[in-house]
Design a protein around this motif. Structure first.
Motif, PDB file in Angstrom:
ATOM      1  N   SER A  85      -5.231   2.922  11.898  1.00 28.50           N
ATOM      2  CA  SER A  85      -4.059   3.682  11.470  1.00 28.50           C
ATOM      3  C   SER A  85      -2.944   2.831  10.860  1.00 28.50           C
ATOM      4  O   SER A  85      -2.316   3.274   9.897  1.00 28.50           O
ATOM      5  CB  SER A  85      -3.522   4.551  12.601  1.00 28.50           C
TER       6      SER A  85
ATOM      7  N   LEU B 210      -4.621   0.613  -4.670  1.00 28.06           N
ATOM      8  CA  LEU B 210      -5.717   0.851  -3.723  1.00 28.06           C
ATOM      9  C   LEU B 210      -6.944   0.016  -4.089  1.00 28.06           C
ATOM     10  O   LEU B 210      -7.596  -0.557  -3.212  1.00 28.06           O
ATOM     11  CB  LEU B 210      -6.084   2.333  -3.681  1.00 28.06           C
TER      12      LEU B 210
ATOM     13  N   LEU C 234      -1.469   2.063   3.206  1.00 25.30           N
ATOM     14  CA  LEU C 234      -2.160   2.456   1.976  1.00 25.30           C
ATOM     15  C   LEU C 234      -1.805   3.853   1.476  1.00 25.30           C
ATOM     16  O   LEU C 234      -2.077   4.165   0.310  1.00 25.30           O
ATOM     17  CB  LEU C 234      -3.677   2.377   2.192  1.00 25.30           C
ATOM     18  N   LYS C 235      -1.190   4.666   2.301  1.00 21.36           N
ATOM     19  CA  LYS C 235      -1.019   6.083   1.961  1.00 21.36           C
ATOM     20  C   LYS C 235      -0.177   6.331   0.709  1.00 21.36           C
ATOM     21  O   LYS C 235      -0.392   7.314   0.026  1.00 21.36           O
ATOM     22  CB  LYS C 235      -0.473   6.869   3.144  1.00 21.36           C
ATOM     23  N   ASP C 236       0.739   5.443   0.377  1.00 21.73           N
ATOM     24  CA  ASP C 236       1.598   5.652  -0.789  1.00 21.73           C
ATOM     25  C   ASP C 236       1.232   4.769  -1.976  1.00 21.73           C
ATOM     26  O   ASP C 236       1.993   4.675  -2.934  1.00 21.73           O
ATOM     27  CB  ASP C 236       3.065   5.416  -0.415  1.00 21.73           C
ATOM     28  N   CYS C 237       0.072   4.135  -1.913  1.00 26.31           N
ATOM     29  CA  CYS C 237      -0.351   3.238  -2.988  1.00 26.31           C
ATOM     30  C   CYS C 237      -0.852   4.010  -4.205  1.00 26.31           C
ATOM     31  O   CYS C 237      -1.412   5.110  -4.072  1.00 26.31           O
ATOM     32  CB  CYS C 237      -1.473   2.315  -2.518  1.00 26.31           C
ATOM     33  N   THR C 238      -0.666   3.410  -5.356  1.00 23.96           N
ATOM     34  CA  THR C 238      -1.232   3.965  -6.581  1.00 23.96           C
ATOM     35  C   THR C 238      -2.736   3.687  -6.593  1.00 23.96           C
ATOM     36  O   THR C 238      -3.216   2.819  -5.841  1.00 23.96           O
ATOM     37  CB  THR C 238      -0.595   3.297  -7.811  1.00 23.96           C
TER      38      THR C 238
ATOM     39  N   LEU D 171      -4.078   2.277   7.284  1.00 26.86           N
ATOM     40  CA  LEU D 171      -4.020   3.537   6.542  1.00 26.86           C
ATOM     41  C   LEU D 171      -2.581   3.912   6.204  1.00 26.86           C
ATOM     42  O   LEU D 171      -2.303   4.435   5.118  1.00 26.86           O
ATOM     43  CB  LEU D 171      -4.704   4.645   7.337  1.00 26.86           C
ATOM     44  N   GLU D 172      -1.675   3.657   7.119  1.00 23.11           N
ATOM     45  CA  GLU D 172      -0.261   3.944   6.884  1.00 23.11           C
ATOM     46  C   GLU D 172       0.270   3.130   5.703  1.00 23.11           C
ATOM     47  O   GLU D 172       1.012   3.649   4.870  1.00 23.11           O
ATOM     48  CB  GLU D 172       0.549   3.649   8.153  1.00 23.11           C
TER      49      GLU D 172
ATOM     50  N   GLU E  44      -8.568  -2.877  -1.796  1.00 32.51           N
ATOM     51  CA  GLU E  44      -9.988  -2.840  -1.433  1.00 32.51           C
ATOM     52  C   GLU E  44     -10.666  -4.174  -1.762  1.00 32.51           C
ATOM     53  O   GLU E  44     -11.412  -4.720  -0.954  1.00 32.51           O
ATOM     54  CB  GLU E  44     -10.690  -1.704  -2.175  1.00 32.51           C
TER      55      GLU E  44
END
Length: 107
Positions: free
Chosen positions: A79, A93, A85-89, A82-83, A97
Motif C-alpha cells: 500500500s 508509471l 504511484l496513484k497520481d503518476c502519469t 501504491l499510494e 516500473e
C-alpha cells in the motif's frame, strides 16, 4: 518427480518470467544457467538440481517452496508503494516500473 509436477513447476517459472517482462535468454542469463536447459525447465522436460533451484529462486524473487509446490508467495504490504504511484502519469508509471524491475533483478 512426476511429469505433471514438472509441468506445473515449468508453468510457474514461465508465469513469473512473463510477469517480469523477460525473455528466456535474459532469465537464463540472470539465473546463470543455460538457455536450453532453462527452456526445458519451463516446458517440464527436465528436472533441476538444488543449485539451480536456488539460482532461480534468487533471480526470480520466488520462494523455493512456491517454485516446487505452488504455495502462495508471501508478500508484504504494497500500500505505501501504491499510494506513491496513484497520481503518476503514464510516463512516470512506466519509469517507476522500469526502475523497480532493475532493483529487483540486482537483489
Amino acid at each position: 518427480m512426476e511429469k505433471t509436477q514438472l509441468t506445473e513447476i515449468g508453468h510457474r517459472l514461465r508465469q513469473r518470467r512473463t510477469e517480469l517482462g523477460l525473455t528466456r535468454d535474459k532469465m537464463s542469463e540472470l539465473a546463470d544457467i543455460g538457455n536450453g536447459y532453462y527452456g526445458q525447465l519451463e516446458v517440464g522436460t527436465s528436472q533441476m538440481s538444488i543449485d539451480t533451484l536456488i539460482k532461480l529462486s534468487n533471480s526470480m524473487h520466488l520462494s523455493m517452496e512456491y517454485i516446487i509446490f505452488g504455495e502462495d508467495k508471501k508478500t508484504g504490504d504494497a500500500s505505501p508503494v501504491l499510494e506513491l504511484l496513484k497520481d503518476c502519469t503514464p510516463r512516470e508509471l512506466k519509469l517507476a516500473e522500469d526502475v523497480l524491475k532493475l532493483f529487483l533483478m540486482k537483489n
